[in-house]
Design a protein around this motif. Structure first.
Motif, short mmCIF file in Angstrom:
data_model
loop_
_atom_site.label_atom_id
_atom_site.label_comp_id
_atom_site.label_asym_id
_atom_site.label_seq_id
_atom_site.Cartn_x
_atom_site.Cartn_y
_atom_site.Cartn_z
N PHE A 204 0.76 -1.20 0.05
CA PHE A 204 0.17 0.21 -0.03
C PHE A 204 0.83 1.26 0.04
CE2 PHE A 204 -2.42 3.15 2.87
CZ PHE A 204 -3.44 3.41 1.75
N LEU A 205 2.16 1.21 0.70
CA LEU A 205 2.90 2.27 0.88
C LEU A 205 3.63 2.57 -0.55
CD1 LEU A 205 4.42 2.07 4.34
CD2 LEU A 205 2.83 3.63 3.63
N LYS A 206 3.70 1.34 -1.24
CA LYS A 206 4.60 1.67 -2.45
C LYS A 206 3.50 2.21 -3.33
CE LYS A 206 6.25 -2.58 -2.68
NZ LYS A 206 6.52 -4.16 -3.14
N ALA A 207 2.27 2.12 -3.31
CA ALA A 207 1.31 2.58 -4.40
C ALA A 207 1.29 4.14 -4.08
CB ALA A 207 -0.14 2.02 -4.09
N LEU A 208 1.19 4.66 -2.67
CA LEU A 208 1.17 6.04 -2.52
C LEU A 208 2.47 6.50 -2.92
CD1 LEU A 208 -0.18 5.66 1.29
CD2 LEU A 208 -1.30 6.51 -0.68
N LEU A 209 3.80 5.99 -2.78
CA LEU A 209 4.82 6.38 -3.05
C LEU A 209 4.81 6.73 -4.93
CD1 LEU A 209 7.77 6.80 -1.84
CD2 LEU A 209 8.49 4.79 -3.06
N ALA A 213 5.33 9.98 -6.33
CA ALA A 213 6.43 10.30 -7.74
C ALA A 213 5.88 11.08 -8.91
CB ALA A 213 6.93 9.08 -8.16
N GLY A 214 4.45 11.03 -9.27
CA GLY A 214 3.84 11.54 -10.22
C GLY A 214 3.37 10.95 -11.49
N ASN A 215 4.23 10.19 -11.78
CA ASN A 215 3.69 9.09 -12.74
C ASN A 215 4.21 7.74 -12.59
OD1 ASN A 215 6.19 8.57 -14.62
ND2 ASN A 215 6.49 10.76 -14.32
N LYS A 216 3.82 6.87 -13.35
CA LYS A 216 3.88 5.30 -13.15
C LYS A 216 5.41 4.78 -13.55
CE LYS A 216 -0.53 3.62 -13.73
NZ LYS A 216 -1.44 2.99 -14.74
N GLU A 217 5.97 5.66 -14.45
CA GLU A 217 7.16 5.31 -14.96
C GLU A 217 8.28 5.72 -13.85
OE1 GLU A 217 7.36 3.43 -17.47
OE2 GLU A 217 5.17 3.49 -17.42
N GLU A 218 8.03 7.04 -13.28
CA GLU A 218 9.23 7.70 -12.47
C GLU A 218 10.25 6.64 -11.52
OE1 GLU A 218 10.32 10.55 -12.76
OE2 GLU A 218 11.26 10.99 -10.85
N LEU A 219 9.27 5.77 -10.88
CA LEU A 219 10.37 4.71 -9.93
C LEU A 219 10.73 3.53 -10.69
CD1 LEU A 219 8.66 5.59 -6.70
CD2 LEU A 219 10.76 6.23 -7.51
N TYR A 228 14.47 7.81 -4.28
CA TYR A 228 13.57 7.38 -2.98
C TYR A 228 13.69 8.48 -2.01
CZ TYR A 228 12.65 4.62 1.24
OH TYR A 228 12.24 4.39 2.58
N GLU A 229 14.64 9.07 -1.59
CA GLU A 229 15.04 10.23 -0.61
C GLU A 229 13.82 11.23 -1.00
OE1 GLU A 229 16.29 10.01 2.07
OE2 GLU A 229 17.76 8.21 1.99
N LYS A 230 13.67 11.48 -2.03
CA LYS A 230 12.98 12.63 -2.52
C LYS A 230 11.36 12.31 -2.15
CE LYS A 230 11.65 15.31 -6.47
NZ LYS A 230 11.75 15.26 -7.88
N TYR A 231 11.01 11.18 -2.77
CA TYR A 231 9.55 11.03 -2.64
C TYR A 231 9.18 10.24 -1.23
CZ TYR A 231 9.93 12.02 -7.46
OH TYR A 231 9.94 12.47 -8.67
N SER A 232 10.05 9.68 -0.61
CA SER A 232 9.65 8.83 0.49
C SER A 232 9.58 10.16 1.59
CB SER A 232 10.78 7.87 0.95
OG SER A 232 11.90 8.45 1.27
N PRO A 298 -8.50 2.34 -5.59
CA PRO A 298 -8.70 3.68 -5.71
C PRO A 298 -7.88 4.48 -7.13
CG PRO A 298 -6.94 3.27 -3.95
CD PRO A 298 -7.60 1.86 -4.36
N ASP A 299 -8.21 5.58 -7.30
CA ASP A 299 -7.73 6.46 -8.49
C ASP A 299 -6.12 6.30 -8.66
OD1 ASP A 299 -10.41 6.47 -9.28
OD2 ASP A 299 -10.42 8.68 -8.68
N PHE A 300 -5.57 6.48 -7.29
CA PHE A 300 -4.04 6.51 -7.46
C PHE A 300 -3.55 5.17 -7.88
CE2 PHE A 300 -5.21 6.38 -2.79
CZ PHE A 300 -4.53 5.05 -2.43
#
Lengths: 404, 287
Positions: A204-209, A213-219, A228-232, A298-300
């Motif tokens: 669940f936390l990964k989905a929020l991360l 991050a803004g888009n599916k490809e970012e990570l 990781y530092e930035k988004y976590s 959910p939508d995210f």
């Protein structure tokens, strides 16, 4: 003197047994499938898997075990274990220089696959040898890639699921669809939402991360420390904002998803979650969840991943394990597994590679009741991240949220 | 009187069944924690030991375990002494004498689930309170499970060990002939209070002291109950160790082993200290 002689005899006996075991293991890479089937005949295969779900256990015990016995004369023995317990077991065997493992087959995915590859505990590549693998949808990134790692023939896709949030529709009219709505909802109904401190909660936390991050490809791709530092950091800010309104004010989290299911069933929580989008149907049918329980994505988005079958490098019956795996990914076994009344697990077979009749049978599986339609949630499916993300999230969740 | 041959066999069995596995385990853990063995260990390192020794988690887990253990023992001893002294006759002749063995049949895990069903926010007591109108909502019920003070763990530990101490004290009452000492003290004019504090309690506690220390250590190291009823912070030491060994990061395993050795060394130090203060301490015949 007598003692020394006895000890010597004992050592000799042990060496003799080891030698015998050694001889039983044949190099399967040089055998044709017919020879592999012949080699598998009459063998006993020990499979280690999570046995925490009665439906899954029943499917294995009442469908797969009799099927491989009847069709292939293989005795399939199921033993309980998952994740790090499997890794620890194999590590211990390898450190002890065991010639033959006590375990032949494994039900694994993600971080366990990563760890087993780290310790070189898996046999492979072997999946292309298995005839039924030609029907598997390896091209699908949710199936052919496990936590950003190519499966490279070291594990056979067995099932595919997507995480879903489960709520009681009698108590929650409009379940939150976005991060902002979730925060708003949790604030308005304090103490009714949480996530577990284990695999499901981390997923669940990964989905929020990924959402942060803004888009599916970012990570996507290998672990990136900077990202990781930035988004976590933003993720922990968000969770800290949620924390006072979580179940038990976020001072404690359920240790497992099973515990969360219980809290949901008893009415203490308005939400639970599952890594299997169809679990709501089976838990409702069992009577654990109220009939008004529903699952949604959910939508995210939520993580979609596959689970796999592996064979241990030290297995003494690799041929038999491959034959069992072939049965487990067969059309019949996959169809049975997908029935909501049986397990409700998504198939890994490529529908386009099946005959029309087989495809029709999949399409005519009794529809899901409270579970979301698979096609409708596919757009919200998120790829698993590299295993290091999960390791770091697990450590940092403790540091940033639990201990603060 | 055992023959020398039987004595040798007993010693061999003790070494084979108890000493060898424990020492082997300790050696394995020590080597692993120092990076000497272990598939993922690449070099000899004291990093795991430094992290454990100078970090907060290990010591807070030790502190919390000690707190749980001491409080559980104190409550259990108080209840066990009260029951075994006050209901001596019932324990000897009545139904209670048989019924007291019943709780001993429950494994820790079952007792933990029982406590969960009783004391959680959606448990029996909470529901009773709700139906009686004492609380407005189940969520208002105080947190007795997964709580910061380990109430659920203490409650379960007390349930598990109190019957044992009731039986122990009740038997000691008979074997130590405490009734005669009480009678003697009474003939010398001692009050009931004096008899209790100067005769009964000192004899019972002195005779049970080794068992009390061992049970304190046993509770400190308990696993299932704190796993089911405890929270992620503070954690009891066994749970903290297993978390290090079995969580997602394989590189944390050396730390888990370092924690387990350090814990064993701490306990051994206490046991050795007790032994050197009184060399007869662990001899069951010594008073």
């Amino acid at each position: 003197m007598k003692k020394i002689v006895s000890l010597f005899i004992l050592c000799l006996a042990m060496l003799a047994c080891g030698e015998k075991e050694k001889k039983e293991v044949r190099d399967t890479s040089k055998l044709s499938w017919e020879e592999i089937e012949q080699e598998a005949h009459g063998k006993t295969v020990t499979m280690i898997m999570w046995t925490g779900d009665s439906k899954i256990n029943s499917y294995m015990k009442n469908y797969i075990v009799p099927k491989v016995k009847k069709e292939l004369d293989i005795n399939l023995e199921i033993t309980n274990g998952q994740g790090s317990a499997i890794v620890q077991l194999l590590m211990t065997e390898m450190q002890a220089n065991k010639e033959k493992s006590d375990v032949d087959m494994l039900w694994i995915n993600g971080e366990t696959f990563y760890q087993l590859r780290q310790i070189d505990g898996l046999f492979g590549p072997w999946t292309s040898t298995v005839p039924n693998s030609k029907y598997i949808d390896f091209e699908n990134p949710f199936i052919g890639t496990d936590f950003q790692q190519p499966i490279a023939g070291y594990e056979m896709p067995w099932g595919n699921v997507q995480m879903a949030l489960i709520y009681d529709s009698a108590k929650v009219e409009n379940p939150p669809k976005t991060r902002a709505e979730l925060l708003e909802f949790v604030k308005s109904k304090p103490g009714t939402f949480t996530f577990d401190n284990s695999f499901t909660g981390l997923t669940f936390l990964k989905a929020l991360l990924i959402d942060i991050a803004g888009n599916k490809e970012e990570l996507m791709g290998d672990f990136n420390e900077e990202k990781y530092e930035k988004y976590s950091a933003q993720l922990w800010d968000y969770i800290r904002e949620l924390k006072p309104y979580l179940w038990r004010k976020g001072e404690v989290f359920p240790e497992s998803v099973a515990q969360m299911h219980q809290l949901f069933a008893s009415g203490e929580l308005l939400f639970t979650m599952s890594n299997n989008d169809a679990e709501v149907d089976s838990k409702t049918a069992e009577g654990l969840f109220p009939p008004t329980a529903k699952a949604y994505v959910p939508d995210f988005g939520t993580i979609q991943n596959s689970h796999y079958l592996g064979i241990t490098k030290l297995s003494g019956v690799k041929a038999a394990a491959m034959v069992v795996a072939n049965t487990m990914v067969s059309f019949e076994a996959q169809l049975e597994k997908m029935k909501p009344s049986v397990w409700g697990d998504g198939t890994v077979l490529n529908m386009e590679k099946l005959s029309e009749n087989e495809r029709n049978q999949f399409e005519n599986i009794p529809s899901r009741k409270q579970a979301p339609n698979r096609n409708e949630i596919q757009d919200k499916a998120l790829m698993e991240l590299a295993p290091e993300y999960m390791i770091r999230l697990s450590e940092d969740f403790r540091k940033e949220i639990i201990l603060k | 009187m055992p023959t020398p041959k039987l004595k040798n066999v007993s010693r061999f069995l003790f070494v084979a069944i108890v000493t060898v596995p424990v020492v082997s385990g300790m050696v394995y853990a020590a080597l692993y924690s120092l990076g000497i063995i272990g598939i993922l260990n690449t070099e000899i390192s004291s990093k795991a030991w430094q992290t454990v020794f100078f970090g907060k988690p290990f010591w807070s887990a030790i502190g919390f375990s000690l707190y749980i253990s001491v409080v559980s023992m104190a409550i259990s001893l108080a209840v066990a002494l009260l029951i075994s002294i006050k209901w001596q006759k019932n324990l000897r002749d009545g139904l209670l004498g048989t019924a007291i063995y019943f709780p001993l049949c429950f494994p820790g895990t079952v007792m933990a689930f029982f406590s969960f069903q009783m004391l959680s926010k959606s448990g029996f007591v909470s529901r009773l309170g709700f139906n009686m109108g004492w609380i407005e909502d189940l969520r208002v019920f105080p947190s007795w499970i997964h709580d910061a003070y380990g109430i659920g763990i203490i409650f379960t530990s007390v349930l598990l060990i109190t019957p044992f101490f009731i039986i122990l004290f009740s038997n000691l009452f008979k074997t130590e002939n405490i009734a005669s000492f009480q009678h003697l003290a009474k003939t010398f004019g001692a009050s009931n209070r004096q008899i209790l504090w100067k005769v009964t309690l000192p004899i019972l506690l002195k005779r049970a002291s080794v068992t009390i220390y061992l049970f304190t250590i046993f509770i400190m190291g308990s696993y299932e109950v704190p796993l089911l009823l405890g929270r992620q912070d503070p954690q009891m030491i066994s749970v903290a160790i297993i978390q290090k060994i079995q969580r997602f990061n394989l590189n944390d395993i050396p730390q888990g082993y370092a924690m387990s050795i350090l814990y064993v060394l701490l306990i051994l130090s206490v046991v050795i200290l007790l032994f050197f203060r009184n060399k007869n301490f662990f001899k069951t015949s010594a008073v």
